[in-house]
Design an enzyme around this catalytic site. Structure first.
Site, PDB file in Angstrom:
ATOM      1  N   ASP A  29       0.858  -1.186   0.000  1.00 27.79           N
ATOM      2  CA  ASP A  29       0.000   0.000   0.000  1.00 27.79           C
ATOM      3  C   ASP A  29       0.896   1.237   0.000  1.00 27.79           C
ATOM      4  OD1 ASP A  29      -3.190   0.537   1.147  1.00 27.79           O
ATOM      5  OD2 ASP A  29      -1.747   2.194   1.093  1.00 27.79           O
ATOM      6  N   ILE A  30       0.527   2.193  -0.845  1.00 24.20           N
ATOM      7  CA  ILE A  30       1.357   3.397  -1.007  1.00 24.20           C
ATOM      8  C   ILE A  30       1.308   4.296   0.234  1.00 24.20           C
ATOM      9  CG2 ILE A  30      -0.350   4.988  -2.012  1.00 24.20           C
ATOM     10  CD1 ILE A  30       1.758   5.590  -4.199  1.00 24.20           C
ATOM     11  N   ASN A  85     -12.605  -3.297   3.059  1.00 21.64           N
ATOM     12  CA  ASN A  85     -13.588  -2.214   3.080  1.00 21.64           C
ATOM     13  C   ASN A  85     -14.498  -2.434   1.876  1.00 21.64           C
ATOM     14  OD1 ASN A  85     -12.190  -1.114   5.292  1.00 21.64           O
ATOM     15  ND2 ASN A  85     -10.861   0.065   3.958  1.00 21.64           N
ATOM     16  N   GLN A  92     -14.404   2.173   1.682  1.00 22.38           N
ATOM     17  CA  GLN A  92     -13.705   1.810   0.441  1.00 22.38           C
ATOM     18  C   GLN A  92     -13.509   3.045  -0.431  1.00 22.38           C
ATOM     19  OE1 GLN A  92     -15.793  -1.014  -2.045  1.00 22.38           O
ATOM     20  NE2 GLN A  92     -13.943  -1.594  -3.130  1.00 22.38           N
ATOM     21  N   HIS A  98     -10.355  -5.326  -2.762  1.00 17.70           N
ATOM     22  CA  HIS A  98      -8.980  -5.583  -2.311  1.00 17.70           C
ATOM     23  C   HIS A  98      -8.975  -5.807  -0.805  1.00 17.70           C
ATOM     24  CE1 HIS A  98      -9.770  -1.267  -2.150  1.00 17.70           C
ATOM     25  NE2 HIS A  98      -8.964  -1.221  -1.113  1.00 17.70           N
ATOM     26  N   PHE A  99      -8.150  -6.741  -0.385  1.00 16.36           N
ATOM     27  CA  PHE A  99      -7.954  -6.989   1.046  1.00 16.36           C
ATOM     28  C   PHE A  99      -6.651  -6.333   1.487  1.00 16.36           C
ATOM     29  CE2 PHE A  99     -11.077 -10.093   2.577  1.00 16.36           C
ATOM     30  CZ  PHE A  99     -11.705 -10.433   1.394  1.00 16.36           C
ATOM     31  N   HIS A 100      -6.702  -5.799   2.702  1.00 12.90           N
ATOM     32  CA  HIS A 100      -5.502  -5.227   3.319  1.00 12.90           C
ATOM     33  C   HIS A 100      -4.934  -6.260   4.300  1.00 12.90           C
ATOM     34  CE1 HIS A 100      -6.700  -0.871   2.465  1.00 12.90           C
ATOM     35  NE2 HIS A 100      -7.865  -1.490   2.315  1.00 12.90           N
TER      36      HIS A 100
HETATM   37  P1  5GP Z   1      -9.642   1.355   0.546  1.00 17.35           P
HETATM   38  O1  5GP Z   1      -9.868   2.547   1.426  1.00 17.35           O
HETATM   39  O2  5GP Z   1     -10.302   1.504  -0.804  1.00 17.35           O
HETATM   40  O3  5GP Z   1      -9.978   0.064   1.229  1.00 17.35           O
HETATM   41  O4  5GP Z   1      -8.071   1.280   0.333  1.00 17.35           O
HETATM   42  C1  5GP Z   1      -7.422   1.759  -0.796  1.00 17.35           C
HETATM   43  C2  5GP Z   1      -5.950   1.682  -0.477  1.00 17.35           C
HETATM   44  O5  5GP Z   1      -5.239   1.799  -1.686  1.00 17.35           O
HETATM   45  C3  5GP Z   1      -5.470   2.808   0.446  1.00 17.35           C
HETATM   46  O6  5GP Z   1      -4.898   2.246   1.628  1.00 17.35           O
HETATM   47  C4  5GP Z   1      -4.453   3.561  -0.403  1.00 17.35           C
HETATM   48  O7  5GP Z   1      -3.336   3.984   0.338  1.00 17.35           O
HETATM   49  C5  5GP Z   1      -4.065   2.533  -1.470  1.00 17.35           C
HETATM   50  N1  5GP Z   1      -3.713   3.134  -2.737  1.00 17.35           N
HETATM   51  C6  5GP Z   1      -4.422   4.065  -3.432  1.00 17.35           C
HETATM   52  N2  5GP Z   1      -3.805   4.360  -4.583  1.00 17.35           N
HETATM   53  C7  5GP Z   1      -2.688   3.588  -4.629  1.00 17.35           C
HETATM   54  C8  5GP Z   1      -1.633   3.447  -5.599  1.00 17.35           C
HETATM   55  O8  5GP Z   1      -1.607   4.097  -6.645  1.00 17.35           O
HETATM   56  N3  5GP Z   1      -0.659   2.557  -5.317  1.00 17.35           N
HETATM   57  C9  5GP Z   1      -0.657   1.803  -4.164  1.00 17.35           C
HETATM   58  N4  5GP Z   1       0.347   0.959  -3.982  1.00 17.35           N
HETATM   59  N5  5GP Z   1      -1.634   1.912  -3.233  1.00 17.35           N
HETATM   60  C10 5GP Z   1      -2.635   2.789  -3.472  1.00 17.35           C
END
Ligand code: 5GP
Length: 134
Positions: A29-30, A85, A92, A98-100
């Site tokens: 995650d970035i 999420n 989300q 996607h899973f974290h």
């Molecule tokens: P969500 O809130 O949708 O469950 O999580 C999305 C996740 O994707 C966030 O933790 C965010 O930091 C990560 N993310 C968003 N854009 C990018 C990207 O371009 N590259 C990477 N590696 N992670 C991303």
């Protein structure tokens, strides 16, 4: 328009890749909650977990276990959270399921709702069971 994750899957955008299979890609995650925070993503672009075909959901679980073991080992056997999420109200931001996997060496606890009222647990159980596909 393709999600940012589909663009990563297609190689249009870079990522720090951890693993890749026919059906999934996993990368850091970035903007991590903790160091080692890894995303496990099906290549099929669907927004919600229940939209994945069952075989691909199973494949995703297998890959998640493999990568979770590696994340855990890389951080000295760290405990971790697995988080999904599922939809914007659940937090989300990227509409591509996607899973974290989040290493949790900190031991912090998320506050709970509290206890069910008398009889409420049976009602909630019945409500969810009634929605199970046979
Ligand atoms: P969500 O809130 O949708 O469950 O999580 C999305 C996740 O994707 C966030 O933790 C965010 O930091 C990560 N993310 C968003 N854009 C990018 C990207 O371009 N590259 C990477 N590696 N992670 C991303």
């Amino acid at each position: 328009m393709a999600s940012i994750f589909s663009r990563i899957i297609q190689g249009e955008l870079p990522c720090e890749k951890i693993d890749e299979t026919d059906n999934e890609i996993c990368f850091l995650d970035i903007s991590p909650f903790t160091e080692g925070h890894t995303l496990v993503i099906p290549k099929r672009e669907v927004a919600r977990f229940e939209e994945l075909p069952e075989t691909e959901a199973l494949s995703l679980m297998q890959t998640m276990q493999r990568v979770a073991k590696a994340v855990c080992k890389a951080y000295g056997g760290s405990d971790y959270n697995i988080q999904l999420n599922n939809g914007p109200d659940a937090g989300q931001e990227v509409p591509h399921v996607h899973f974290h996997i989040i290493p949790r060496p900190d031991g912090l606890r998320v506050p709970k709702l509290g206890k069910y009222a008398d009889g409420q647990m049976a009602e909630v159980g019945a409500r969810i069971r009634a929605c199970l596909d046979s």
